[in-house]
Design a protein around this motif. Structure first.
Motif, PDB file in Angstrom:
ATOM      1  N   SER A  68      54.094 -24.383  55.010  1.00  0.00           N
ATOM      2  CA  SER A  68      52.858 -25.155  55.177  1.00  0.00           C
ATOM      3  C   SER A  68      51.951 -25.005  53.965  1.00  0.00           C
ATOM      4  CB  SER A  68      52.122 -24.698  56.440  1.00  0.00           C
ATOM      5  OG  SER A  68      51.830 -23.310  56.366  1.00  0.00           O
ATOM      6  N   GLU A  69      52.031 -23.856  53.275  1.00  0.00           N
ATOM      7  CA  GLU A  69      51.208 -23.614  52.085  1.00  0.00           C
ATOM      8  C   GLU A  69      52.099 -23.134  50.942  1.00  0.00           C
ATOM      9  OE1 GLU A  69      48.116 -24.343  51.811  1.00  0.00           O
ATOM     10  OE2 GLU A  69      47.650 -24.748  53.914  1.00  0.00           O
ATOM     11  N   PRO A  70      52.873 -24.015  50.339  1.00  0.00           N
ATOM     12  CA  PRO A  70      53.785 -23.583  49.265  1.00  0.00           C
ATOM     13  C   PRO A  70      53.072 -22.990  48.062  1.00  0.00           C
ATOM     14  CG  PRO A  70      53.666 -25.981  49.401  1.00  0.00           C
ATOM     15  CD  PRO A  70      52.975 -25.451  50.616  1.00  0.00           C
ATOM     16  N   TYR A  71      51.865 -23.465  47.777  1.00  0.00           N
ATOM     17  CA  TYR A  71      51.101 -22.935  46.638  1.00  0.00           C
ATOM     18  C   TYR A  71      50.823 -21.444  46.812  1.00  0.00           C
ATOM     19  CZ  TYR A  71      47.128 -22.264  43.480  1.00  0.00           C
ATOM     20  OH  TYR A  71      46.272 -21.799  42.513  1.00  0.00           O
ATOM     21  N   ILE A 118      58.592 -31.834  47.872  1.00  0.00           N
ATOM     22  CA  ILE A 118      57.507 -31.634  46.906  1.00  0.00           C
ATOM     23  C   ILE A 118      57.948 -32.175  45.552  1.00  0.00           C
ATOM     24  CG2 ILE A 118      56.009 -29.938  45.820  1.00  0.00           C
ATOM     25  CD1 ILE A 118      56.632 -28.064  48.160  1.00  0.00           C
ATOM     26  N   SER A 119      57.130 -33.012  44.958  1.00  0.00           N
ATOM     27  CA  SER A 119      57.497 -33.637  43.690  1.00  0.00           C
ATOM     28  C   SER A 119      57.502 -32.604  42.566  1.00  0.00           C
ATOM     29  CB  SER A 119      56.528 -34.761  43.344  1.00  0.00           C
ATOM     30  OG  SER A 119      55.247 -34.241  43.047  1.00  0.00           O
ATOM     31  N   LEU A 120      58.326 -32.883  41.559  1.00  0.00           N
ATOM     32  CA  LEU A 120      58.385 -32.015  40.395  1.00  0.00           C
ATOM     33  C   LEU A 120      57.036 -31.980  39.679  1.00  0.00           C
ATOM     34  CD1 LEU A 120      59.965 -30.265  38.425  1.00  0.00           C
ATOM     35  CD2 LEU A 120      60.802 -32.361  37.326  1.00  0.00           C
ATOM     36  N   SER A 121      56.345 -33.099  39.647  1.00  0.00           N
ATOM     37  CA  SER A 121      55.035 -33.131  38.991  1.00  0.00           C
ATOM     38  C   SER A 121      54.037 -32.215  39.692  1.00  0.00           C
ATOM     39  CB  SER A 121      54.498 -34.566  38.950  1.00  0.00           C
ATOM     40  OG  SER A 121      54.325 -35.082  40.264  1.00  0.00           O
ATOM     41  N   LYS A 122      54.121 -32.115  41.007  1.00  0.00           N
ATOM     42  CA  LYS A 122      53.228 -31.218  41.750  1.00  0.00           C
ATOM     43  C   LYS A 122      53.552 -29.757  41.436  1.00  0.00           C
ATOM     44  CE  LYS A 122      50.437 -32.008  44.178  1.00  0.00           C
ATOM     45  NZ  LYS A 122      48.964 -32.050  43.965  1.00  0.00           N
ATOM     46  N   ILE A 123      54.845 -29.426  41.381  1.00  0.00           N
ATOM     47  CA  ILE A 123      55.241 -28.062  41.019  1.00  0.00           C
ATOM     48  C   ILE A 123      54.717 -27.714  39.629  1.00  0.00           C
ATOM     49  CG2 ILE A 123      57.185 -26.536  40.533  1.00  0.00           C
ATOM     50  CD1 ILE A 123      57.007 -27.066  43.448  1.00  0.00           C
ATOM     51  N   ARG A 124      54.875 -28.634  38.682  1.00  0.00           N
ATOM     52  CA  ARG A 124      54.429 -28.377  37.311  1.00  0.00           C
ATOM     53  C   ARG A 124      52.906 -28.288  37.222  1.00  0.00           C
ATOM     54  NH1 ARG A 124      58.058 -31.741  33.055  1.00  0.00           N
ATOM     55  NH2 ARG A 124      56.970 -30.289  31.691  1.00  0.00           N
ATOM     56  N   GLU A 125      52.230 -28.937  38.121  1.00  0.00           N
ATOM     57  CA  GLU A 125      50.773 -28.832  38.174  1.00  0.00           C
ATOM     58  C   GLU A 125      50.340 -27.450  38.671  1.00  0.00           C
ATOM     59  OE1 GLU A 125      47.321 -30.598  41.100  1.00  0.00           O
ATOM     60  OE2 GLU A 125      48.865 -32.006  40.388  1.00  0.00           O
ATOM     61  N   TRP A 126      51.060 -26.912  39.662  1.00  0.00           N
ATOM     62  CA  TRP A 126      50.698 -25.610  40.234  1.00  0.00           C
ATOM     63  C   TRP A 126      51.004 -24.443  39.300  1.00  0.00           C
ATOM     64  CZ3 TRP A 126      53.392 -26.805  45.551  1.00  0.00           C
ATOM     65  CH2 TRP A 126      52.520 -27.571  46.330  1.00  0.00           C
ATOM     66  N   LEU A 127      52.119 -24.516  38.563  1.00  0.00           N
ATOM     67  CA  LEU A 127      52.625 -23.354  37.828  1.00  0.00           C
ATOM     68  C   LEU A 127      51.604 -22.733  36.876  1.00  0.00           C
ATOM     69  CD1 LEU A 127      56.321 -24.397  37.060  1.00  0.00           C
ATOM     70  CD2 LEU A 127      55.478 -22.819  38.814  1.00  0.00           C
ATOM     71  N   LEU A 173      52.374 -19.089  35.881  1.00  0.00           N
ATOM     72  CA  LEU A 173      53.814 -19.227  35.697  1.00  0.00           C
ATOM     73  C   LEU A 173      54.101 -20.380  34.742  1.00  0.00           C
ATOM     74  CD1 LEU A 173      54.916 -18.843  39.434  1.00  0.00           C
ATOM     75  CD2 LEU A 173      55.063 -17.090  37.653  1.00  0.00           C
ATOM     76  N   GLU A 174      55.254 -20.336  34.093  1.00  0.00           N
ATOM     77  CA  GLU A 174      55.600 -21.349  33.097  1.00  0.00           C
ATOM     78  C   GLU A 174      57.059 -21.756  33.244  1.00  0.00           C
ATOM     79  OE1 GLU A 174      56.294 -21.328  28.320  1.00  0.00           O
ATOM     80  OE2 GLU A 174      54.409 -20.465  29.041  1.00  0.00           O
ATOM     81  N   MET A 175      57.303 -23.048  33.318  1.00  0.00           N
ATOM     82  CA  MET A 175      58.662 -23.543  33.425  1.00  0.00           C
ATOM     83  C   MET A 175      59.330 -23.499  32.053  1.00  0.00           C
ATOM     84  SD  MET A 175      60.111 -27.043  35.167  1.00  0.00           S
ATOM     85  CE  MET A 175      59.925 -28.130  33.749  1.00  0.00           C
ATOM     86  N   VAL A 176      60.534 -22.910  31.986  1.00  0.00           N
ATOM     87  CA  VAL A 176      61.242 -22.798  30.713  1.00  0.00           C
ATOM     88  C   VAL A 176      62.542 -23.605  30.704  1.00  0.00           C
ATOM     89  CG1 VAL A 176      60.268 -20.549  30.167  1.00  0.00           C
ATOM     90  CG2 VAL A 176      62.382 -20.664  31.469  1.00  0.00           C
ATOM     91  N   GLU A 177      62.988 -24.033  31.864  1.00  0.00           N
ATOM     92  CA  GLU A 177      64.221 -24.828  31.945  1.00  0.00           C
ATOM     93  C   GLU A 177      64.215 -25.620  33.240  1.00  0.00           C
ATOM     94  OE1 GLU A 177      69.084 -24.170  32.283  1.00  0.00           O
ATOM     95  OE2 GLU A 177      67.780 -22.485  31.736  1.00  0.00           O
ATOM     96  N   GLY A 178      64.801 -26.799  33.215  1.00  0.00           N
ATOM     97  CA  GLY A 178      64.876 -27.605  34.426  1.00  0.00           C
ATOM     98  C   GLY A 178      65.927 -28.688  34.315  1.00  0.00           C
ATOM     99  N   LYS A 179      66.555 -29.005  35.421  1.00  0.00           N
ATOM    100  CA  LYS A 179      67.507 -30.109  35.477  1.00  0.00           C
ATOM    101  C   LYS A 179      67.627 -30.573  36.925  1.00  0.00           C
ATOM    102  CE  LYS A 179      70.847 -27.619  33.762  1.00  0.00           C
ATOM    103  NZ  LYS A 179      72.189 -27.180  33.253  1.00  0.00           N
TER     104      LYS A 179
END
Length: 238
Positions: A94-97, A143-152, A157-163
């Motif tokens: 319910s609260e992934p963030y 949950i959209s990838l854009s939302k995840i990248r907004e939260w990080l 946290l920082e995304m270093v790889e994705g596919k």
């Protein structure tokens, strides 16, 4: 009430197909990660840590878990975990963030987090939107990838790889799954953002920290410098 649990769905033909792809992406990162503690959180039975060279490995909240706990309050000390795998967990919360904040707390500086999640911008997302199915996974949040990248960056946290993967339509017939596997290669090339799931490698960044150089590395550097200068003679003026 849902008729199919996550464990049952991941044992279905489509679930096994998806998990096999995710394992293919996750395993090289796991093998390449070192440290003292590795944790997998999940509600299905596959062991993503089976090839990890980290000695202390634990599973949380699966059928064969070492520990059952709340995802909102992980039972680990601050900055104590080197690798944390969270496959398809955020979309069930319910609260992934809040989980991302808790993950940041327990990860070591430069520690790795691996996330997989269902992509709403895909054939899978279309099925979820058009379907009245209350079974897993269509009853979860995509949950959209854009939302995840907004939260990080907000939580440190920082995304270093994705596919992405699973460009096929979400069908359960094993015979058809074999016939349309070619869509994986086509999807990677022609519509790479439309996969049914995303796979992300994320690191905890602590700004202002200076990494401590291992003692053996310092000795190696000194030895190299000495070897390079050994044949030279320097005169020092008084």
């Amino acid at each position: 009430m849902p008729k199919i649990s996550p464990q049952e769905w991941f044992n279905s033909p489509l679930g096994r197909y998806l998990i096999a792809l995710e394992y293919k992406y996750i395993n090289p990162v796991v093998v390449d990660t070192f440290g003292f503690y590795a944790i997998q959180i999940g509600n299905f039975d596959i062991d993503f840590l089976d090839h990890s060279r980290i000695q202390n490995k634990f599973s949380l909240n699966s059928n064969q878990a070492d520990l059952m706990t709340s995802n909102e309050a992980l039972p680990f000390d601050e900055s104590s975990v080197d690798l944390l795998i969270v496959p398809h967990i955020l979309e069930q919360m319910s609260e992934p963030y809040e989980l991302l904040k808790e993950i940041h707390r327990v990860l070591m500086p430069e520690g790795r987090l691996i996330i997989t999640g269902f992509n709403p911008t895909s054939l899978w997302g279309i099925k979820r939107f058009l379907s009245f199915d209350i079974d897993y996974p269509w009853n979860t949040k995509f949950i959209s990838l854009s939302k995840i990248r907004e939260w990080l960056p907000i939580v440190g946290l920082e995304m270093v790889e994705g596919k992405m993967g699973c460009y096929i339509p979400p069908i359960q017939q094993s015979s058809w799954l074999k016939k349309i596997q070619v869509m994986e290669q086509l999807g990677d090339r022609w519509w790479p953002m439309l996969g049914g799931f995303y796979f992300l490698v994320i690191q905890k960044r602590v700004h202002g920290m200076t990494p401590i150089q291992p003692l053996w590395q310092k000795k190696l550097i000194k030895t190299t410098i000495y070897s390079a200068q050994k044949s030279k003679t320097y005169k020092v003026k008084p």
